[in-house]
Write an enzyme that holds these catalytic residues in place. Sequence first.
Site, PDB file in Angstrom:
ATOM      1  N   ARG A  27       0.654  -1.195  -0.085  1.00 47.32           N
ATOM      2  CA  ARG A  27       0.045   0.048   0.024  1.00 47.32           C
ATOM      3  C   ARG A  27       0.869   1.248  -0.050  1.00 47.32           C
ATOM      4  O   ARG A  27       0.318   2.397   0.593  1.00 47.32           O
ATOM      5  CB  ARG A  27      -0.797   0.136   1.236  1.00 47.32           C
ATOM      6  CG  ARG A  27      -2.060  -1.183   1.304  1.00 47.32           C
ATOM      7  CD  ARG A  27      -2.886  -0.552  -0.009  1.00 47.32           C
ATOM      8  NE  ARG A  27      -4.035  -1.593   0.501  1.00 47.32           N
ATOM      9  CZ  ARG A  27      -5.494  -0.993   0.595  1.00 47.32           C
ATOM     10  NH1 ARG A  27      -5.534   0.029   1.145  1.00 47.32           N
ATOM     11  NH2 ARG A  27      -6.249  -2.025   0.808  1.00 47.32           N
ATOM     12  N   ARG A  31      -2.779   6.916   0.812  1.00 43.61           N
ATOM     13  CA  ARG A  31      -2.889   8.288   1.514  1.00 43.61           C
ATOM     14  C   ARG A  31      -2.012   8.724   2.592  1.00 43.61           C
ATOM     15  O   ARG A  31      -2.209   9.941   2.919  1.00 43.61           O
ATOM     16  CB  ARG A  31      -4.573   8.207   2.236  1.00 43.61           C
ATOM     17  CG  ARG A  31      -5.604   8.085   1.387  1.00 43.61           C
ATOM     18  CD  ARG A  31      -6.880   7.231   1.937  1.00 43.61           C
ATOM     19  NE  ARG A  31      -6.512   5.926   2.330  1.00 43.61           N
ATOM     20  CZ  ARG A  31      -7.412   5.112   3.011  1.00 43.61           C
ATOM     21  NH1 ARG A  31      -8.470   5.826   3.341  1.00 43.61           N
ATOM     22  NH2 ARG A  31      -6.988   4.086   3.260  1.00 43.61           N
ATOM     23  N   ARG A  40      -5.869  12.289  -5.386  1.00 45.18           N
ATOM     24  CA  ARG A  40      -6.969  12.098  -4.894  1.00 45.18           C
ATOM     25  C   ARG A  40      -8.179  13.028  -4.761  1.00 45.18           C
ATOM     26  O   ARG A  40      -9.443  12.834  -4.939  1.00 45.18           O
ATOM     27  CB  ARG A  40      -6.804  11.334  -3.532  1.00 45.18           C
ATOM     28  CG  ARG A  40      -7.955  10.546  -2.941  1.00 45.18           C
ATOM     29  CD  ARG A  40      -8.561   9.541  -3.712  1.00 45.18           C
ATOM     30  NE  ARG A  40      -9.470   8.592  -2.979  1.00 45.18           N
ATOM     31  CZ  ARG A  40     -10.683   9.040  -2.821  1.00 45.18           C
ATOM     32  NH1 ARG A  40     -11.107   9.937  -3.464  1.00 45.18           N
ATOM     33  NH2 ARG A  40     -11.501   8.508  -2.072  1.00 45.18           N
ATOM     34  N   ASP A  76      -6.917  -1.602  -7.623  1.00 49.99           N
ATOM     35  CA  ASP A  76      -7.353  -2.330  -6.505  1.00 49.99           C
ATOM     36  C   ASP A  76      -7.708  -3.572  -6.701  1.00 49.99           C
ATOM     37  O   ASP A  76      -8.185  -3.977  -7.913  1.00 49.99           O
ATOM     38  CB  ASP A  76      -8.638  -1.334  -6.051  1.00 49.99           C
ATOM     39  CG  ASP A  76      -9.057  -1.824  -4.631  1.00 49.99           C
ATOM     40  OD1 ASP A  76      -8.396  -1.269  -3.781  1.00 49.99           O
ATOM     41  OD2 ASP A  76      -9.761  -2.583  -4.376  1.00 49.99           O
ATOM     42  N   TYR A 153     -15.438 -10.327  -0.388  1.00 51.67           N
ATOM     43  CA  TYR A 153     -16.151  -9.209  -0.741  1.00 51.67           C
ATOM     44  C   TYR A 153     -17.346  -9.139  -1.635  1.00 51.67           C
ATOM     45  O   TYR A 153     -18.353  -8.408  -1.294  1.00 51.67           O
ATOM     46  CB  TYR A 153     -15.164  -8.095  -1.342  1.00 51.67           C
ATOM     47  CG  TYR A 153     -13.996  -7.624  -0.468  1.00 51.67           C
ATOM     48  CD1 TYR A 153     -14.500  -6.692   0.298  1.00 51.67           C
ATOM     49  CD2 TYR A 153     -12.859  -8.013  -0.583  1.00 51.67           C
ATOM     50  CE1 TYR A 153     -13.316  -6.213   1.139  1.00 51.67           C
ATOM     51  CE2 TYR A 153     -11.697  -7.616   0.210  1.00 51.67           C
ATOM     52  CZ  TYR A 153     -12.187  -6.536   1.045  1.00 51.67           C
ATOM     53  OH  TYR A 153     -11.098  -5.983   2.041  1.00 51.67           O
TER      54      TYR A 153
HETATM   55  O1  CP3 Z   1      -0.179  -1.226  -2.827  1.00 46.00           O
HETATM   56  C1  CP3 Z   1      -0.074  -0.332  -3.526  1.00 46.00           C
HETATM   57  O2  CP3 Z   1       0.256   0.873  -3.237  1.00 46.00           O
HETATM   58  C2  CP3 Z   1      -0.893  -0.429  -4.567  1.00 46.00           C
HETATM   59  C3  CP3 Z   1      -2.330  -0.205  -4.737  1.00 46.00           C
HETATM   60  C4  CP3 Z   1      -3.326  -0.995  -3.875  1.00 46.00           C
HETATM   61  C5  CP3 Z   1      -4.393  -0.506  -3.405  1.00 46.00           C
HETATM   62  N1  CP3 Z   1      -5.520  -1.477  -2.842  1.00 46.00           N
HETATM   63  C6  CP3 Z   1      -4.978   0.819  -3.454  1.00 46.00           C
HETATM   64  C7  CP3 Z   1      -5.907   1.374  -2.228  1.00 46.00           C
HETATM   65  C8  CP3 Z   1      -3.358  -2.426  -3.570  1.00 46.00           C
HETATM   66  C9  CP3 Z   1      -2.433  -3.123  -3.851  1.00 46.00           C
HETATM   67  C10 CP3 Z   1      -4.689  -2.565  -2.960  1.00 46.00           C
HETATM   68  C11 CP3 Z   1      -5.043  -4.132  -2.591  1.00 46.00           C
HETATM   69  C12 CP3 Z   1      -6.177  -4.143  -1.873  1.00 46.00           C
HETATM   70  N2  CP3 Z   1      -7.570  -3.505  -1.957  1.00 46.00           N
HETATM   71  C13 CP3 Z   1      -6.409  -5.277  -0.801  1.00 46.00           C
HETATM   72  C14 CP3 Z   1      -5.475  -6.209  -0.669  1.00 46.00           C
HETATM   73  C15 CP3 Z   1      -4.360  -5.522   0.366  1.00 46.00           C
HETATM   74  C16 CP3 Z   1      -4.615  -5.328   1.928  1.00 46.00           C
HETATM   75  O3  CP3 Z   1      -4.486  -4.420   2.178  1.00 46.00           O
HETATM   76  O4  CP3 Z   1      -4.969  -6.564   2.400  1.00 46.00           O
HETATM   77  C17 CP3 Z   1      -7.713  -5.199  -0.357  1.00 46.00           C
HETATM   78  C18 CP3 Z   1      -8.308  -5.894   0.738  1.00 46.00           C
HETATM   79  C19 CP3 Z   1      -8.477  -4.272  -1.299  1.00 46.00           C
HETATM   80  C20 CP3 Z   1      -9.708  -3.497  -0.993  1.00 46.00           C
HETATM   81  C21 CP3 Z   1      -9.985  -2.202  -0.447  1.00 46.00           C
HETATM   82  N3  CP3 Z   1      -9.434  -1.107  -1.163  1.00 46.00           N
HETATM   83  C22 CP3 Z   1     -10.199  -1.571   0.830  1.00 46.00           C
HETATM   84  C23 CP3 Z   1     -10.499  -2.620   2.033  1.00 46.00           C
HETATM   85  C24 CP3 Z   1      -9.925  -0.352   0.615  1.00 46.00           C
HETATM   86  C25 CP3 Z   1     -10.498   0.697   1.616  1.00 46.00           C
HETATM   87  C26 CP3 Z   1      -9.462   0.515   3.029  1.00 46.00           C
HETATM   88  C27 CP3 Z   1      -8.763   1.651   3.197  1.00 46.00           C
HETATM   89  O5  CP3 Z   1      -7.458   1.310   3.205  1.00 46.00           O
HETATM   90  O6  CP3 Z   1      -9.192   2.843   2.930  1.00 46.00           O
HETATM   91  C28 CP3 Z   1      -9.633  -0.091  -0.489  1.00 46.00           C
HETATM   92  C29 CP3 Z   1      -9.433   1.409  -1.004  1.00 46.00           C
HETATM   93  C30 CP3 Z   1      -7.789   1.804  -1.437  1.00 46.00           C
HETATM   94  N4  CP3 Z   1      -7.179   0.814  -2.105  1.00 46.00           N
HETATM   95  C31 CP3 Z   1      -7.270   2.634  -1.225  1.00 46.00           C
HETATM   96  C32 CP3 Z   1      -6.231   2.700  -1.937  1.00 46.00           C
HETATM   97  C33 CP3 Z   1      -4.864   3.785  -1.995  1.00 46.00           C
HETATM   98  C34 CP3 Z   1      -7.817   4.113  -0.461  1.00 46.00           C
HETATM   99  C35 CP3 Z   1      -8.873   4.655  -1.333  1.00 46.00           C
HETATM  100  C36 CP3 Z   1      -8.753   6.149  -1.234  1.00 46.00           C
HETATM  101  O7  CP3 Z   1      -7.855   6.880  -1.812  1.00 46.00           O
HETATM  102  O8  CP3 Z   1      -9.711   6.832  -0.576  1.00 46.00           O
END
Ligand code: CP3
Length: 348
Positions: A27, A31, A40, A76, A153
């Site tokens: 990640r 943010r 964003r 994502d 999900y």
């Molecule tokens: O790693 C990276 O930097 C690449 C980008 C990436 C994102 N999501 C961007 C993201 C990756 C590899 C993911 C994978 C992802 N997404 C997973 C598996 C990894 C993990 O953390 O276990 C999962 C379960 C998701 C589903 C998901 N997407 C969730 C649960 C959320 C919300 C939770 C949170 O962290 O806010 C997201 C949103 C998300 N995906 C954001 C980002 C940068 C935040 C969104 C925003 O900018 O508002």
Amino acid sequence: MTKITNDLFLRACKGKSVERTPIWIMRQAGRYLPEYRAVRKKSNFITMCKTPELASEVTIQPVDLIGVDAAIIFSDILVIPEAMGMKLEMIESKGPKLYDPIRKASDIDKLKTIDAVKDLKYVLDAVSMTKRELNGRVPLIGFAGSPWTLMTYMVEGGGSKSFSEIKKFIYNQPEAAHKLLDKIADAVAEYLSAKIEAGANALQIFDTWGGLLSPADFEEFSLSYIEKIISQIKRKDEPVIVFAKGVHYKLNKLAECGADVIGLDWTMDIGKVRSKIGKKVALQGNLDPTVLYGSEEKIRTEAVNVLKSFGKHKGHIFNLGHGILPDVSPAKAKFLVDVIKEESRKFH
Ligand code: CP3
């Protein structure tokens, strides 16, 4: 093809010798970076994923700002259910929502069989654009969710605390569950092959919710589909990393799933895991992400403890044990990267 200048990450994934331990952060494009928040602010999350210029820009930010040894394409895991026809929304400070969750066999028939090259073209364009922009500075990682984590999900309709719906689904409708897992696995395998074709240098499969399952259920509902995907991906020597959170009880089996690297969460001693499975696969991890809330001194101590525990061996990629948290200071993340770059030389 552009030669990769810093290939430490790829060498470590293959268990080859390196001058120092490579590091990237799950990640890392997110943010905690003010530069990410600035992009964003102007666009919603899904639009960012679907606009290759924006996805590419935020993918490269941590390479420039933090100094990581690999980039991971901004996207994502939920783009797959979305491409299959489920409506996805990212709800501010709540997380993802998938509308009309899957609850019965007939819901599965309504899902589209995807053509990754067409339906997820925007991700593939982001991959090739990012490759051009990186110009060989560091490798680019492509990723997908595991079928089990994606199904969680799709059935829950988003995140969950109790995971009752997904558990009801696998225990009351196991045949439907397997049908859905199979459908997702085919989509993920095709999608990951297309990412390689578009230029990804490595792949990571996220099984974030693997640890919800008992050992036997993990094999039946998660691991078998991860194995299926890995055997189907069309790749040359691009490494595959499997990160299955909370799956400490299945390490021997995980090491045999066909992955080159197993990612560990922070609840395991990486040295002990290495003695158990380190001959078969490389290991990635596993600093507790919340250590980054600590002082620089604390971060150094804990990071060096991970290096010491792994010891003077090949096949280690440093990472956190899960994603970096949004309220961590970017300066602390950069400090961690600098500490690893400096301290890990003693271990090679
Ligand atoms: O790693 C990276 O930097 C690449 C980008 C990436 C994102 N999501 C961007 C993201 C990756 C590899 C993911 C994978 C992802 N997404 C997973 C598996 C990894 C993990 O953390 O276990 C999962 C379960 C998701 C589903 C998901 N997407 C969730 C649960 C959320 C919300 C939770 C949170 O962290 O806010 C997201 C949103 C998300 N995906 C954001 C980002 C940068 C935040 C969104 C925003 O900018 O508002």
